[in-house]
Design a protein around this motif. Structure first.
Motif, PDB file in Angstrom:
ATOM      1  N   ASP A  56       0.856  -1.183   0.000  1.00  0.00           N
ATOM      2  CA  ASP A  56       0.000   0.000   0.000  1.00  0.00           C
ATOM      3  C   ASP A  56       0.887   1.226   0.000  1.00  0.00           C
ATOM      4  O   ASP A  56       1.839   1.312   0.788  1.00  0.00           O
ATOM      5  N   ASP A  89      -1.870   8.621   9.981  1.00  0.00           N
ATOM      6  CA  ASP A  89      -2.461   9.348  11.103  1.00  0.00           C
ATOM      7  C   ASP A  89      -1.381   9.960  11.992  1.00  0.00           C
ATOM      8  O   ASP A  89      -1.522  11.101  12.459  1.00  0.00           O
ATOM      9  N   TRP A 145       0.549   5.298   0.312  1.00  0.00           N
ATOM     10  CA  TRP A 145      -0.283   6.461   0.604  1.00  0.00           C
ATOM     11  C   TRP A 145       0.598   7.707   0.582  1.00  0.00           C
ATOM     12  O   TRP A 145       1.748   7.663   1.045  1.00  0.00           O
ATOM     13  N   ALA A 177       0.249  11.414   2.097  1.00  0.00           N
ATOM     14  CA  ALA A 177      -0.592  12.194   3.017  1.00  0.00           C
ATOM     15  C   ALA A 177      -0.146  13.643   3.022  1.00  0.00           C
ATOM     16  O   ALA A 177       1.052  13.946   3.084  1.00  0.00           O
ATOM     17  N   HIS A 236      -2.688   3.310   7.341  1.00  0.00           N
ATOM     18  CA  HIS A 236      -3.562   4.285   7.999  1.00  0.00           C
ATOM     19  C   HIS A 236      -2.943   4.775   9.302  1.00  0.00           C
ATOM     20  O   HIS A 236      -2.954   5.975   9.607  1.00  0.00           O
ATOM     21  N   LYS A 237      -2.370   3.865  10.049  1.00  0.00           N
ATOM     22  CA  LYS A 237      -1.806   4.245  11.337  1.00  0.00           C
ATOM     23  C   LYS A 237      -0.600   5.165  11.163  1.00  0.00           C
ATOM     24  O   LYS A 237      -0.423   6.137  11.908  1.00  0.00           O
ATOM     25  N   SER A 296      -3.402  -1.990   4.724  1.00  0.00           N
ATOM     26  CA  SER A 296      -4.106  -0.709   4.812  1.00  0.00           C
ATOM     27  C   SER A 296      -4.164  -0.206   6.249  1.00  0.00           C
ATOM     28  O   SER A 296      -4.091   1.001   6.496  1.00  0.00           O
ATOM     29  N   ILE A 333      -4.280   7.244  -2.250  1.00  0.00           N
ATOM     30  CA  ILE A 333      -4.111   5.831  -1.913  1.00  0.00           C
ATOM     31  C   ILE A 333      -3.984   4.983  -3.173  1.00  0.00           C
ATOM     32  O   ILE A 333      -4.754   5.171  -4.123  1.00  0.00           O
TER      33      ILE A 333
END
Length: 1001
Positions: free
Chosen positions: A88, A473, A90, A92, A469-470, A465, A200
């Motif tokens: 994955d 964040d 990402w 951000a 995500h963690k 994922s 993503i």
């Protein structure tokens, strides 16, 4: 965690987490406003950017996260997991709607949409040719914001549409999506919320270099082409959010809690007055201000490591120039002084939602507040679950917590039963909060939460994922990874006293109360300007795209599931066992699946619902739930028209004890007549709501239109049967439930022979015939079933049925599904949303039947605004009948090829895959044969298959507003049959009480 949490998340996704829409780009090079200058100046910029510390993987970190920094200040997070040859990825950005100017909201969200449109090299044949038209569009949007004269606005919109068409003359609208699809890069999406915008993708390991180059190009030289077309999708999204009572409840809550801060004063999707005059230049400026490397992070989770990633990331994304970050308007986070109420008027169920302002994500009280949330609602034995749900005081109740960069909130909600008032239900919720504040729970309850948190974390770590995500964040919230790891330890140290302290500190008399009330909503609606469809030109390719697609890469070899290696079969007394070993952790999952539902035994599903809310032997329902929760065991009963199942999940060490409890629960179920009556009252109340709720009606109408009298909604028990049910009869259904033949699916750390010794359930194992084949309603000519609701949107379902087809047709079904509606690069989505702005979503899939005797159907769905319904349906059918395009077909074939090569079946899902193949009569993994057949299939063969469905008279269901959907236009497409809501359900008459509005019509 709870149904409530998932509903809130759904509302948040709809209105705040901007779906992946079309792409975006800017006409102003970001470097012109963001140059960092000399090295000393760059160092100063980075030092002032609140960047997290870098480090190798920390001792004791189960995710083994390493944090790195590129030379321009971009942060890189990496968590390696080799389970499959994919990762994955990402990207951000620490900027969301909280960073929108107060006078121009929605920028972050529609910028997110636009960053899929391409660059000066990607998405266009000739950037020089489009540049003057882009400049003209930019000026026209300035003119639009400067006038309020309706005639002048119409003139400007017409000129914008014309300029948009001139840009389209050289544009390649969906090239970004197409390139990624053909490279095997899936899950292309993005979301926007208060503090962040995140992009993503899910990338094959052999495509890391080309992914990095595309993303480097994307964020270096974006071009905001086709903005006018994309705003149509944003309008569509805004209108759908206005029509969604969950979204409106969510926004009413944040407005109440944060009346002087952007968290409450502006929605992520944007305010109506701002969307009517979108700020093109403000969007360009927003990109230059916030999309800078010292405000961005790359997050990689999966089959990737730092040695591979960092040099390429430096070359591809290290070229972005940092910029000194602007200061945000701090607003005011001063808590409200007293209770503040807002009402949301909507059809369907009524509810009360109470919320209190809490803390930011990095506050020392966050762990205790999270445990508090679990104590209130863990779906089984939380205070709300016990006090309000198991006691049948309300049909449903729940809680959720939200923690943002600057603040957060805790929310509780409960649904009203027929005859209850909002004041009564609010008092019930406040009564449970009072018990929490008084500490009416035990240290053992807190210890059980710690165990269940551990279990939840172990399971989540199986997912790339979750890891991504963690990490994202942590960056967005400004938390060092060391603090994230430490926080996960701290939550395990929370005590009962800690929870009592934070409950009394935050849950005071100053809270938001949102009352959802029954009635016809008066929802504002954005009227959109006329739009000329954009030609998509799938045959076009930019030089950049061609080079990316030709980039050599070592092929990944596919992996197929092999019996004896990936799964094992065995026979239990009750039927077959499919066992898959869990090599990652000590968690197990068991599902017992029965060919028995409420069509065969009408009261079975109701009996299982009652069991879930009852005790066993001397154990009360509360004691039983707490006992299971203390073991870390989750039990779920599922039941439908044809099938039912029990799923038991938890820690391997507690498996035997958990299964013994489940067996006892069913054998010794203790049904209290008073509780049973409360359950019946709640069921009847929920059914009244269903007759008015547009979403419930959409599901029921679709099933009725497609299956006729065989609709599963017409097979459920009647109201009279629910009210008249006796404890002894229901208990007997529960006791004999496991004594029928069934299939067992096991996933856990034990080898199959060891698992088989303990997982058997039941005794007599009566034989069950297989369910009847799936059949579809057949009509002599196109037929549309219509149910009226006072809504802004139309929800449409379509079926073109066929008899059961041969196994040899399944590869063609897979190919056609991917071509029509497998993703955002496919025909229906691109033509209906990206080109015409007609819908918010559009999909089409060939349902090939889960068993050889099942009928097949080409099925699809549309979500559109009421005034576009007739046109959208007409275009949908035109697209289904259009000859297959060779270029699109090539792209589809390439995407499927890459999917088969690089995808791996998650071990946790392997048993279900094998079960699905068993249903089809496949002896081994059929994917190699499907893959090879697709590779050899000709366009003529697939065209013949597709044409056989396009010639079938379609069956359509539509829930919409008769005043807006243009029924006269729809009657030119199909025969229209209006269906009353009550006709869609088996309920029959309702007991004495206030009838629902829909039932009275």
């Amino acid at each position: 965690m709870s149904t409530f949490a998932s509903r809130l998340f759904g509302a948040f996704v709809l209105a705040a987490v901007g779906c992946k829409t079309a792409a975006s780009t800017t006409s102003t090079p970001p470097g012109e406003t963001a140059a960092a200058g000399a090295p000393a100046a760059r160092d100063a910029i980075l030092a002032a950017s609140a960047l997290p510390p870098t480090h190798a993987a920390l001792a004791g970190d189960p995710l083994a996260v390493s944090v790195h920094r590129l030379s321009n200040g971009m942060t890189v997070y990496i968590s390696t997991d080799r389970q499959k040859p994919r990762f994955d990825a990402w990207i951000a950005v620490r900027a969301g709607s909280r960073s929108d100017p107060a006078s121009s909201t929605g920028l972050a969200h529609y910028l997110e949409h636009m960053l899929f449109k391409g660059t000066d090299e990607l998405g266009t044949l000739d950037h020089a040719a489009e540049a003057p038209h882009l400049a003209r569009i930019e000026q026209l949007y300035r003119d639009l914001r400067a006038t309020k004269d309706p005639a002048e606005r119409q003139r400007i919109f017409a000129e914008l549409d014309a300029a948009n068409q001139k840009v389209a003359a050289t544009a390649i609208p969906n090239e970004f999506d197409r390139v990624y699809a053909e490279l095997g890069i899936f899950g292309v999406n993005a979301f926007t919320s208060f503090d962040q915008t995140v992009y993503i993708v899910d990338v094959p390991s052999n495509r890391f270099d080309v992914w990095a180059d595309v993303e480097g190009e994307r964020f270096s030289d974006p071009v905001f082409r086709l903005f006018t077309t994309e705003m149509e999708a944003v309008y569509e999204e805004k209108n759908l959010s206005l029509d969604n009572p969950w979204a409106r409840t969510y926004f009413a809550t944040t407005r109440n809690l944060f009346p002087r801060h952007p968290y409450g004063t502006q929605t992520t999707i944007g305010e109506i007055e701002h969307l009517k005059v979108p700020a093109y230049q403000d969007m360009v400026d927003y990109f230059g201000r916030w999309y800078v490397p010292n405000n961005m992070a790359i997050v990689l989770a999966g089959d990737i490591d730092a040695a591979t990633a960092l040099p390429k990331l430096e070359q591809a994304l290290g070229k972005l120039e940092p910029r000194a970050l602007d200061k945000l308007d701090p607003g005011s986070l001063q808590p409200i002084a007293a209770r503040v109420q807002a009402d949301v008027i909507a059809e369907g169920e009524q509810e009360v939602a109470l919320a209190w302002q809490t803390t930011a994500s990095d506050h020392a009280d966050e762990p205790a507040l999270t445990v508090m949330d679990w104590l209130m609602d863990n779906s089984t034995s939380g205070l709300l679950n016990v006090e309000l749900e198991l006691s049948q005081k309300v049909p449903s109740a729940g809680a959720s917590s939200t923690f943002l960069h600057e603040s957060g909130w805790f929310m509780t909600r409960a649904q009203l039963r027929e005859g209850q008032t909002h004041a009564e239900v609010e008092a019930l919720l406040l009564g449970v909060v009072a018990k929490l504040k008084r500490g009416e729970f035990t240290a053992e309850d807190v210890a059980a939460i710690v165990l269940n948190q551990d279990i939840a974390d172990k399971r989540a770590r199986e997912s790339n994922s979750f890891r991504a995500h963690k990490m994202a964040d942590a960056f967005v919230e400004g938390r060092a990874w060391q603090d994230v790891v430490a926080r996960d330890r701290k939550i395990r140290e929370v005590t009962r006293d800690d929870v009592v302290r934070v409950a009394n500190k935050y849950l005071g008399a100053n809270f938001s109360a949102v009352h959802r009330k029954a009635g016809k909503p008066e929802v504002a609606k954005i009227d959109k300007p006329a739009l000329t469809p954009v030609e998509l030109h799938p045959e076009r390719h930019s030089q950049f795209a061609e080079a990316a697609l030709k980039r050599p890469a070592k092929p990944i070899e596919p992996e197929w599931l092999v019996e004896g290696t990936h799964y094992v079969r065995a026979e239990l007394p009750g039927g077959p066992l499919v066992a898959v070993q869990n090599g990652r952790n000590d968690l197990f999952s068991l599902t017992y699946r029965f060919e028995r539902g409420h069509k065969r035994e009408r009261m079975l599903c109701h009996a299982l619902d009652v069991v879930e809310q009852s005790g066993a032997g001397e154990l009360s329902a509360e004691a039983l739930k707490k006992k299971l929760f203390a073991l870390g065991t989750h039990v779920e009963f599922a039941c439908g028209a044809h099938e039912s199942a029990i799923t038991v999940e938890g820690v391997d060490a507690n498996m035997e004890q958990s299964l013994a409890l489940v067996d006892r629960w069913l054998r010794e179920v203790k049904i209290d007549p008073v509780v049973l009556r409360g359950i019946a009252d709640n069921v009847i109340s929920t059914r009244r709501d269903a007759l008015e709720d547009p979403d419930e009606l959409a599901g029921a109408l679709a099933d009725y239109a497609i299956h006729g009298k065989d609709s599963e909604y017409l097979q459920a028990p009647t109201n009279a049967q629910i009210v008249g049910a006796k404890p002894a009869a229901l208990a007997n259904l529960a006791r004999e439930f496991v004594d029928y033949q069934h299939k067992t699916l096991y996933f856990g750390p034990r080898a199959a022979p060891e698992a088989a010794k303990v997982v058997a359930l039941g005794k007599q194992h009566r034989k069950l015939p297989q369910r009847p084949p799936v059949a579809y309603r057949k009509v002599p000519k196109p037929t549309l079933y219509f149910t009226h609701r006072d809504v802004a949107k139309s929800t449409i379902a379509v079926a073109l049925p066929s008899a059961a087809l041969a196994r040899e047709q399944r590869p063609a079904a897979r190919m056609l599904s991917e071509y029509l509606g497998g993703g955002m690069n496919t025909l229906l989505f691109q033509e209906m949303r990206e080109s015409r702005g007609l819908v918010y979503y559009a999909w089409g899939v060939l349902f090939a039947g889960s068993r050889p005797t099942d009928a097949w159907a080409l099925r699809g769905g549309l979500g559109t605004q009421s005034d576009k319904t007739s046109e959208a349906l007409k275009v949908f059918f035109e697209l289904l009948g259009r000859p297959l395009d060779s270029v699109r077909l090539g792209s589809t074939r390439a995407a499927i090829e890459q999917e088969y090569r690089s995808s791996r079946v998650d071990p946790r899902a392997s048993g279900w895959m094998v079960h699905a193949w068993d249903e089809l009569g496949e002896k081994t993994d059929p994917r190699p044969w499907v893959w090879q057949t697709i590779g050899a299939m000709t366009q003529e063969q697939l065209q013949g298959f597709a044409s056989s469905f396009a010639a079938v008279p379609p069956v359509v269901s539509l829930v919409g507003n008769r005043e807006r959907v243009d029924l006269a236009g729809l009657k030119k497409i199909a025969d229209v049959v209006e269906v009353a809501p009550a006709s869609l359900f088996s309920y029959g008459s309702f007991p004495k009480g206030q009838p629902s509005v829909a039932a009275a019509r």
